[in-house]
Design an enzyme around this catalytic site. Structure first.
Site, short mmCIF file in Angstrom:
data_model
loop_
_atom_site.label_atom_id
_atom_site.label_comp_id
_atom_site.label_asym_id
_atom_site.label_seq_id
_atom_site.Cartn_x
_atom_site.Cartn_y
_atom_site.Cartn_z
CE LYS A 1 -2.56 -1.02 3.65
NZ LYS A 1 -2.13 -2.39 3.99
CB CYS B 1 -9.46 1.51 16.38
SG CYS B 1 -8.74 3.14 16.23
CG MET B 2 -6.15 2.96 18.76
SD MET B 2 -5.52 1.27 18.65
CE MET B 2 -4.40 1.23 20.04
CG MET C 1 -8.37 -3.24 15.54
SD MET C 1 -8.29 -1.73 16.50
CE MET C 1 -7.38 -0.71 15.37
N GLY D 1 -3.98 1.32 14.88
CA GLY D 1 -4.56 1.11 13.56
C GLY D 1 -4.39 2.24 12.58
CD GLN D 2 -7.95 5.98 12.46
OE1 GLN D 2 -8.31 6.75 11.59
NE2 GLN D 2 -8.49 5.97 13.66
#
Length: 759
Positions: A86, A175-176, A343, A380-381
């Protein structure tokens, strides 16, 4: 030289294949040979990857006003030149047919182009109207772990000190949040004690609730390098679904979904029973608690008697002997242990508790606060930590890990901002699900959504989407239409990634500067400029005396003074390739390990063993007695399967970027449902058949994968959540129960039934 046995050779081959399937370049490919398009670049500009929380450094090759190539930054400690697929293809996300080029206003149900003045005047009038008629709590702001730190900092300042509400939250809540609360309740401070450098030091890796082979591939490649470097390195993977990460495991623990609290308690029981604890560390650096009550060591030991391996085998599906073996490996004297999760632990109604139980294992064994010994939450981000957790982007927190409900913390911020502390609301605002529920119920009149896609990403979507449509909603976004922008009243064209300057903060406390490489297309603007302009039009000029992102950063640095979260200056960040905080001065080094000398300057010189958990009043971390509690919704006769969701290598979150990349879309163009072959056979389902996945909330129709990259245990099905097509948007099916402590939704477990789709 050790001889290579056939067994070791085959194992090494499996590891190498796993690295290739993780989609990673070699360390030197991009920096020596160069990616496609590199030969056209006229200059290279330093930045950070736009995707996951790993925080890979990149160099963007620029020609004219176009990014023509991206390669890994060889000087960034995170990836040392390596990128996943990616990252290599990042240039493809920029000039796409769905980029928003002009402000859009919905009129008579259709979007029409508007000027910036018209769009901003409408936004400001709606904010004033809502506040005047319904009060400041009728306003909501929903941000993102993908914004720059400066953007969220200004947004929360304007929302709190200007409008007068704490109704600011963001997608890191989904998510966190449980990781945050887990760190806070165990150590008194948020974010990991160690860094990615522990990967190269660890002897044992315990991976639970994570699939880094697909979600964090560059970190996975580092782990594989470590495993290949030493035959004594061992990997334990606990997951109800066998993944590419599980393929490299020395021990694979396939447990019943939601029973991981019992597993972790059982490992603790073995560690104590077999005297594998570090008694000195426990005595000097920890205390035991259950709820609000302090416990003795003996009381905690007694609590664990309900979690002997034999008892836990019956509820988890993991053999008792396997539990004993992995507990011994985790705690083995002389071995360094690193735990990694994401997650799978966080997105649960007991996410905070299960985070605590991972920390427990490290505290019981003393395998923390030294190289290679780390309980490490993956992120995640790209900037969930740096742009939300640290800047105050959630409804209950303020910048630099302060708390809304703490009067002293509010006064500290008010002094920096030059305002009366009375302007700072003391009640935490709506968390994510409460905010969107308030929209459904008509309590929220104005909602600004920035750089995220809740119209696709929230659980139980059929309930929440009508609220977004009913509320006056502004969406700041680079792409349109998305499943959120289609519901908006105003869409603002946002500059994307390196079309602006700013700062990200990754999962290892690394603060990284992104330089502006090109101008944004059309009339797109950086979100920071838009926030400042709206604040001025609302009459809050004194709150936004900023002309550049660096101006914002200088004020934000003042918020960190007196805390253990100090960050480097903009000037230093521009020159460096990321720094792990705390950085107590521009002439001071970054911090590798927190809570321990010689690395952490905030640990007292006379701290026992040079270790101090200074976020806690007594300097001691907490070992928690947390019982097994099952998920909110479990299979029954009507809905006999567990459903879990997650990411895959080729796509990211709601696909607004990755579905614009032909190479990625061509590999996986639509999402699917993984089913155990025996379950499928019992239902007459063959590979490739269309299958209805039905919950109490909605139905999705997806093609069956029976022998794909992931292999769920019997009774479990798995669906990636990236798809934008309504019939395949699996979040419509999910339950929206949430953890009472963290307010994070339980995406990972709900009950469904399956049936072959009838056209």
């Amino acid at each position: 030289m050790k001889s290579i046995t056939r067994r070791n050779f085959l194992k090494a081959m499996a590891v190498s294949c796993a690295m290739l399937t993780a989609g990673c370049t070699s360390k030197d490919r991009d920096t020596q040979n160069g990616p496609k398009g590199a030969e056209d670049a006229e200059k290279w500009v330093k930045g950070v990857c736009r995707y996951c929380g790993t925080g890979c450094g990149v160099l963007a090759g620029v020609k004219g006003n176009k990014i023509v190539a991206v390669k890994g930054d060889p000087d960034c400690a995170v990836n040392k030149g390596r990128l996943c697929v990616k990252g290599i293809l990042l240039p493809k996300i920029i000039n796409t047919k769905d980029r928003v080029l002009h402000p859009l206003i919905k009129k008579n149900g259709e979007f029409v182009e508007a000027s910036w003045d018209e769009a901003l005047d409408l936004i400001v009038s709606k904010i004033k109207e809502s506040v005047d008629q319904y009060g400041p709590d009728s306003i909501g702001f929903y941000g993102s772990g993908q914004t720059f730190a400066e953007e969220t900092y200004v947004a929360q300042k304007v929302i709190r000190a200007g409008i007068g509400t704490n109704n600011i939250d963001g997608n890191p809540r989904t998510c966190m949040a449980s990781a945050v609360a887990g760190f806070m309740t165990s150590f008194g401070e948020d974010e990991p004690s160690g860094t990615y450098a522990d990967i190269e030091e660890a002897d044992t890796f315990f991976i639970i609730g994570a699939n880094p082979a697909e979600a964090h591939p560059v970190l996975f490649s580092r782990l594989i390098d470590r495993k290949n470097s030493n035959p004594d390195v061992k990997v334990i993977v606990a997951d109800p679904r066998k993944t590419r990460t599980g393929d490299i495991a020395d021990y694979y623990l396939e447990f019943i979904p939601g029973r991981d609290l019992a597993l972790l308690n059982s490992m603790a029981q073995v560690i104590i029973e077999e005297n594998l604890i570090n008694q000195g560390f426990i005595d000097r650096h920890t205390e035991f608690m259950k709820g609000t009550d302090k416990l003795s060591f003996d009381a905690y030991k007694a609590f664990l008697q309900d979690y002997t391996p034999e008892k836990v085998e019956a509820v988890s599906g993991i053999p008792a002997q396997t539990i004993r073996e992995v507990a011994r490996l985790f705690a083995a004297p002389g071995r360094k242990t690193m735990s990694l999760w994401c997650m799978g632990l966080n997105q649960r109604t007991r996410g905070v508790w299960v985070n605590n139980l991972v920390h427990n294992l490290h505290l019981l064994t003393g395998k923390i606060c030294s190289p290679g010994n780390s309980s490490f939450s993956l992120t995640g981000q790209p900037s969930a930590c740096g742009s939300v957790r640290e800047t105050g982007g959630l409804s209950h927190i303020l910048p630099a890990h302060r708390l809304v409900a703490n009067a002293k913390h509010r006064e500290e911020l008010a002094k920096i901002w030059g305002i009366d502390p009375a302007r700072m609301p003391s009640k935490p605002g709506y968390h994510t699900l409460a905010m969107f529920k308030a929209a459904v119920e008509g309590k929220l009149k104005f909602l600004w959504v920035m750089c995220t896609n809740p119209g696709q990403s929230l659980p139980n979507l059929e309930y929440y989407r009508p609220g977004m449509e009913k509320t006056f909603m502004v969406v700041s976004e680079a792409y349109h239409p998305t499943r959120t922008s289609e519901l908006a009243d105003v869409v603002l064209p946002a500059a994307l990634w390196m079309e602006k300057e700013g700062v990200y903060g990754n999962g290892e406390r690394r603060t990284q500067h992104l330089a502006k490489a090109i101008d944004p297309p059309g009339e797109a603007k950086p979100d920071l400029e838009v926030l400042i302009e709206v604040a001025k039009r609302l009459g809050y000029e004194e709150l936004v005396p900023f002309k550049t992102p660096e101006d914002v950063w200088k004020e934000y640095q003042r918020c960190q003074e007196g805390t253990a979260m100090q960050l480097a200056s903009y000037d230093r960040l521009r020159k460096e390739h990321g720094l792990t905080w705390p950085v107590p001065g521009d002439d001071k080094p970054e911090t590798y390990i927190r809570y321990a000398r010689p690395w952490d300057p905030y640990v007292k010189e006379d701290a026992p063993d040079g270790i101090e958990f200074y976020g806690r009043p007594n300097g001691r971390a907490v070992i928690w007695a947390r019982p097994q509690v099952d998920p909110q919704e479990n299979p029954d006769a009507e809905y006999p399967f567990y459903l879990t969701t997650g990411r895959i290598l080729e796509h990211w979150h709601t696909g607004t970027m990755t579905f614009n990349v032909p190479e990625l879309k061509n590999v996986v163009g639509e999402m699917y449902v993984e089913i155990h072959p025996e379950d499928a056979a019992g239902l007459g389902i063959a590979d490739g058949d269309e299958v209805d996945v039905i919950s109490r909330r909605a139905t999705c129709t997806l093609k069956a994968h029976l022998n794909g990259r992931g292999r769920p245990r019997k009774g479990l099905v798995y669906v990636p959540f990236h798809d934008q097509v309504k019939e395949r948007m699996i979040n419509r099916v999910l339950l929206d129960a949430f953890d009472a402590a963290s307010k994070q939704p339980e995406y990972k477990v709900c009950a469904v039934r399956l049936q072959k789709h009838q056209a």
